[in-house]
Design an enzyme around this catalytic site. Structure first.
Site, PDB file in Angstrom:
ATOM      1  N   CYS A  10       0.839  -1.207   0.000  1.00 24.86           N
ATOM      2  CA  CYS A  10       0.000   0.000   0.000  1.00 24.86           C
ATOM      3  C   CYS A  10       0.867   1.248   0.000  1.00 24.86           C
ATOM      4  CB  CYS A  10      -0.862   0.020   1.262  1.00 24.86           C
ATOM      5  SG  CYS A  10      -1.859  -1.442   1.458  1.00 24.86           S
ATOM      6  N   ARG A  56       3.879   0.938  -6.845  1.00 18.24           N
ATOM      7  CA  ARG A  56       3.879  -0.051  -5.758  1.00 18.24           C
ATOM      8  C   ARG A  56       2.796  -1.100  -5.960  1.00 18.24           C
ATOM      9  NH1 ARG A  56       6.264   2.460  -1.032  1.00 18.24           N
ATOM     10  NH2 ARG A  56       4.909   1.352   0.399  1.00 18.24           N
ATOM     11  N   TRP A 108      -2.979  -2.180  -1.597  1.00 19.70           N
ATOM     12  CA  TRP A 108      -2.606  -3.483  -2.171  1.00 19.70           C
ATOM     13  C   TRP A 108      -3.204  -4.489  -1.184  1.00 19.70           C
ATOM     14  CZ3 TRP A 108      -0.307  -6.069  -6.146  1.00 19.70           C
ATOM     15  CH2 TRP A 108       0.129  -7.369  -5.890  1.00 19.70           C
ATOM     16  N   ASN A 151      -0.186   1.292   5.782  1.00 14.24           N
ATOM     17  CA  ASN A 151       0.570   0.356   4.958  1.00 14.24           C
ATOM     18  C   ASN A 151       1.230  -0.632   5.910  1.00 14.24           C
ATOM     19  OD1 ASN A 151       2.049  -1.010   2.995  1.00 14.24           O
ATOM     20  ND2 ASN A 151       3.812   0.366   3.265  1.00 14.24           N
ATOM     21  N   GLY A 152       0.970  -1.921   5.697  1.00 16.26           N
ATOM     22  CA  GLY A 152       1.577  -2.944   6.555  1.00 16.26           C
ATOM     23  C   GLY A 152       0.554  -4.026   6.857  1.00 16.26           C
ATOM     24  N   GLU A 171      15.442 -23.227 -10.484  1.00 17.64           N
ATOM     25  CA  GLU A 171      15.066 -21.808 -10.352  1.00 17.64           C
ATOM     26  C   GLU A 171      16.222 -20.891 -10.726  1.00 17.64           C
ATOM     27  OE1 GLU A 171      12.564 -20.198 -10.302  1.00 17.64           O
ATOM     28  OE2 GLU A 171      13.146 -18.223  -9.594  1.00 17.64           O
ATOM     29  N   LYS A 194      16.205 -18.020 -13.717  1.00 16.99           N
ATOM     30  CA  LYS A 194      16.556 -16.614 -13.473  1.00 16.99           C
ATOM     31  C   LYS A 194      17.595 -16.151 -14.475  1.00 16.99           C
ATOM     32  CE  LYS A 194      13.919 -15.358 -11.544  1.00 16.99           C
ATOM     33  NZ  LYS A 194      12.965 -16.390 -11.425  1.00 16.99           N
ATOM     34  N   GLU A 229      16.265 -16.100 -18.254  1.00 19.53           N
ATOM     35  CA  GLU A 229      15.184 -15.165 -18.634  1.00 19.53           C
ATOM     36  C   GLU A 229      15.632 -13.704 -18.591  1.00 19.53           C
ATOM     37  OE1 GLU A 229      11.650 -14.936 -16.216  1.00 19.53           O
ATOM     38  OE2 GLU A 229      12.735 -15.442 -14.416  1.00 19.53           O
ATOM     39  N   HIS A 238      24.329 -39.337 -18.198  1.00 15.16           N
ATOM     40  CA  HIS A 238      23.332 -39.917 -19.119  1.00 15.16           C
ATOM     41  C   HIS A 238      23.103 -39.012 -20.316  1.00 15.16           C
ATOM     42  CE1 HIS A 238      22.459 -43.027 -16.193  1.00 15.16           C
ATOM     43  NE2 HIS A 238      22.487 -42.075 -15.276  1.00 15.16           N
ATOM     44  N   LYS A 275       4.798 -10.271 -17.207  1.00 12.76           N
ATOM     45  CA  LYS A 275       4.796 -10.582 -15.767  1.00 12.76           C
ATOM     46  C   LYS A 275       3.735 -11.634 -15.453  1.00 12.76           C
ATOM     47  CE  LYS A 275       5.893 -10.499 -11.518  1.00 12.76           C
ATOM     48  NZ  LYS A 275       7.080 -11.306 -11.137  1.00 12.76           N
TER      49      LYS A 275
HETATM   50  C1  AGP Z   1       9.615 -16.368 -13.273  1.00 11.23           C
HETATM   51  O1  AGP Z   1      10.696 -15.485 -13.031  1.00 11.23           O
HETATM   52  C2  AGP Z   1       8.762 -15.929 -14.454  1.00 11.23           C
HETATM   53  N1  AGP Z   1       8.321 -14.606 -14.294  1.00 11.23           N
HETATM   54  C3  AGP Z   1       7.654 -16.927 -14.776  1.00 11.23           C
HETATM   55  O2  AGP Z   1       8.238 -18.200 -14.904  1.00 11.23           O
HETATM   56  C4  AGP Z   1       6.540 -17.030 -13.709  1.00 11.23           C
HETATM   57  O3  AGP Z   1       7.044 -17.619 -12.536  1.00 11.23           O
HETATM   58  C5  AGP Z   1       5.419 -17.918 -14.274  1.00 11.23           C
HETATM   59  O4  AGP Z   1       4.894 -17.280 -15.425  1.00 11.23           O
HETATM   60  C6  AGP Z   1       4.282 -18.169 -13.273  1.00 11.23           C
HETATM   61  O5  AGP Z   1       3.659 -16.958 -12.980  1.00 11.23           O
HETATM   62  P1  AGP Z   1       2.632 -16.938 -11.733  1.00 11.23           P
HETATM   63  O6  AGP Z   1       3.410 -17.294 -10.529  1.00 11.23           O
HETATM   64  O7  AGP Z   1       2.112 -15.533 -11.706  1.00 11.23           O
HETATM   65  O8  AGP Z   1       1.558 -17.939 -12.019  1.00 11.23           O
END
Ligand code: AGP
Length: 608
Positions: free
Chosen positions: A2, A27, A75, A101-102, A481, A485, A488, A504, A603
């Site tokens: 928020c 934010r 938020w 906010n919090g 993961e 990172k 991407e 393998h 996103k």
């Molecule tokens: C991860 O860094 C990416 N932005 C992407 O893999 C993301 O995690 C995936 O699209 C899932 O999104 P969500 O968690 O909003 O469902």
């Protein structure tokens, strides 16, 4: 998270409040509102959706007359996005208005007490408790009432408060959530963050934890919770507005990497009470937890990677079979399930098309569904039978970091709780796991302090063509993961392999100078991992190892070792990922790429 703003001076407050809120839009929010004192009463106006709605409905803030007011962008954490849940919140006779906010962690207990005293609540928020508590303790001295409330509430807050009896003041109080006071000439400001006031002044005071503030148009006074006045130095803001929105960080991704300790605390603390794991929103009795005989964890991308980690933990701790599935696969593969099957859908945005479709498939099969979601009121959160929110705050960068860390926490809490309820671990063992979890934020802070070393190493690999990550068990989960990172945001080809798989096939990819990142946090698997490291080194690889401080023998094999603090073997992903997030960040930065908005990515993937 928020945003709060406040203005007191000679000008009409409404337009200034809306302008300040517009500088906090980055934010993330779902509703907004303002309250202005017109000399007689405190008038409020709240609206769902973007600030534009509030702006239009209040004619740019001009329908609320007065030169003293507060505003808020919400938020949602407790209570879905709605006008009734939007701030400001007021006491029943509307003599007090609050924006916050919090997270008030003990709001349910306080709400029950206040309702028992006849208070009537109009929203589902934690914040409204503050408005009624102030009403309960207010006997004419605003600061005294605020100080008393601060002793009763637990959690984090940046509060701005109007009292009808004190029209020439705005009051504020802070604990853990950020707050700045802007010093003007004949006018003063309060805000969550510098961008909201930068247009009006660069002279600011940073409010410290457990401080109260009394703001009039002539001056600003600071107090501790004993109501002793404290003196503060006024600082000059040197940032431009863009840097200010990122809290001074160059990219949101770095800011969000640094947000992780707080995000973890915000997600974890409200669910640990008296050394017990209490997940009120789980909606399952102990008996129902005991009847679960299979769990599907379904998600995409980073969220999926938390599921891969959770499988190891749930199966080892709670002895429940867990299948982790990519949502885009689960929805088309006719999964085997029965009445004892539970489907956990993990999603930061709560809007990922494949994850939503997988949730709907599970519901069509009559399965119990649970969402682990960051955006309150999102589709997955609304459609799952129950939802555990990760209180990471809005994640702006496309590359997920703090959502990942808080999703892991949600899995840890669930796995330990399920293990205890099913009699697989004792209360002492549960206390031990809780103790280790509570250490994680401080351990992450320590890792973040070592960012220069990681940046220096990353700069050596800006021109890398491919990078491989290897691990076993949970170290394989975190390697997945880390690899995502890197690929991407740096566009470098990267992949993660279960270390036992190298021979393998993948080992044919290793050439002279290939960077292989080996993760070795699982003590029993370290000797095996060392053999895998030697396999790739003999074929020319350069090995960077991530391990904990008990395994210095790794230095004999790896050319570069990064140490992480020792933690319970189940929670190592939360620590091992930190240097690897920074590694990816600094390589992308070094390549001059747009770290927050990588090419081809969105996103939230709301299309299939
Ligand atoms: C991860 O860094 C990416 N932005 C992407 O893999 C993301 O995690 C995936 O699209 C899932 O999104 P969500 O968690 O909003 O469902």
């Amino acid at each position: 998270m928020c945003g709060i703003v406040g203005y007191i001076g000679e000008e009409q407050a409404g337009p200034i409040l809306l302008d300040g809120l517009s500088k906090l839009e980055y934010r993330g929010y779902d509703s907004a509102g303002i309250a202005v004192f017109d000399g007689e009463k405190i008038n409020t106006h709240k609206a769902l959706g973007k600030l534009r709605v509030l702006y239009d409905e209040t004619e740019g803030g001009n329908t609320l007359k007065g030169t003293c007011g507060i505003g808020h962008t919400r938020w949602a954490t407790h209570g879905i996005p709605s006008v009734r849940n939007a701030h400001p919140h007021m006491n029943s006779d509307e003599t007090i208005a609050v924006v916050h906010n919090g997270i008030i962690e003990n709001y349910l207990k306080l709400r029950k007490k206040l309702e028992g005293k006849g208070y009537v609540f109009n929203s589902d928020t934690d914040t409204e408790v503050v408005a009624h508590l102030l009403d309960y303790y207010y006997k004419g001295d605003a600061l005294k009432a605020i100080a008393t409330v601060m002793q009763r509430v637990e959690g984090s807050y940046a509060l701005a408060i109007l009292f009808k009896d004190h029209p020439s003041h705005i009051y504020a109080a802070r604990k853990d959530s950020p707050m700045v006071i802007g010093k003007g000439s004949g006018e003063n400001y309060v805000a969550s963050d510098v961008p909201a006031i930068l247009r009006y002044t660069r002279d600011v005071f940073y409010v410290e934890n457990e401080e109260l503030v009394s703001i009039s148009k002539e001056n600003v006074r600071f107090y501790n919770t004993d109501l002793e006045e404290v003196s503060k130095e006024c600082k000059k803001v040197e940032w431009d507005i863009s840097a200010a929105e990122k809290g001074g960080y160059e990219y949101f991704m770095l800011k969000e990497i640094y947000d992780q300790p707080k995000a973890i605390k915000d997600t974890m603390n409200p669910r640990i009470k008296d050394d017990n794991i209490v997940i009120e929103e789980l909606g399952m009795t102990d008996e129902e937890i005991r009847r679960i005989d299979r769990i599907y964890i379904v998600a995409c991308g980073t969220a999926y990677h938390t599921g891969v980690a959770a499988k190891y933990i749930f199966e080892d701790l709670a002895r429940i079979p867990v299948e982790v599935d990519l949502a885009s696969e689960f929805r088309y593969r006719n999964p085997i399930c029965n009445a004892g099957t539970m489907v956990i859908v993990v999603s930061q945005s709560g809007e990922t098309a494949d994850s939503l479709a997988a949730l709907r498939l599970a519901k069509e099969r009559g399965l119990r569904t649970l969402g682990i979601v960051n955006v309150v009121g999102s589709s997955i959160a609304r459609e799952a039978d129950h939802v555990i929110y990760t209180w990471a705050g809005p994640e702006i960068a496309v590359a997920s970091t703090k959502a990942y860390s808080t999703q892991l926490i949600a899995h840890y809490l669930l796995a330990v709780k399920f293990a205890f309820v099913r009699g697989m671990i004792s209360r002492e063992e549960m206390s031990g796991y809780i103790r280790e979890m509570k250490e994680l934020p401080a351990q992450i802070e320590m890792l973040l302090a070592g960012k220069e070393k990681i940046q220096k190493f990353a700069n050596r690999y800006i021109a890398a063509k491919d990078v491989f990550f290897i691990g076993r068990g949970l170290d394989y989960a975190v390697s997945l993961e880390a690899s995502l990172k890197l690929k991407e945001i740096s566009y470098i080809f990267s992949d993660a392999y279960a270390a036992g798989e190298l021979k393998h096939g993948p080992i044919s990819l290793v050439e002279d100078g290939t960077l292989v990142v080996a993760v070795l946090t699982q003590d029993v698997l370290v000797p095996k991992m060392i053999s895998n490291m030697q396999e790739v080194i003999t074929r020319g690889a350069f090995v960077m190892a991530i391990t904990n401080t008990e395994h210095t023998e790794v230095e004999k094999s790896a050319q570069y070792v990064l140490y992480i603090p020792k933690t319970c073997r189940y929670f190592t992903c939360s620590l091992a990922i930190i240097p690897l997030q920074l590694f990816a960040y600094y390589i992308s930065l070094g390549k001059g790429l747009d770290v927050d908005k990588p090419r081809n990515l969105a996103k939230s993937v709301t299309v299939e």
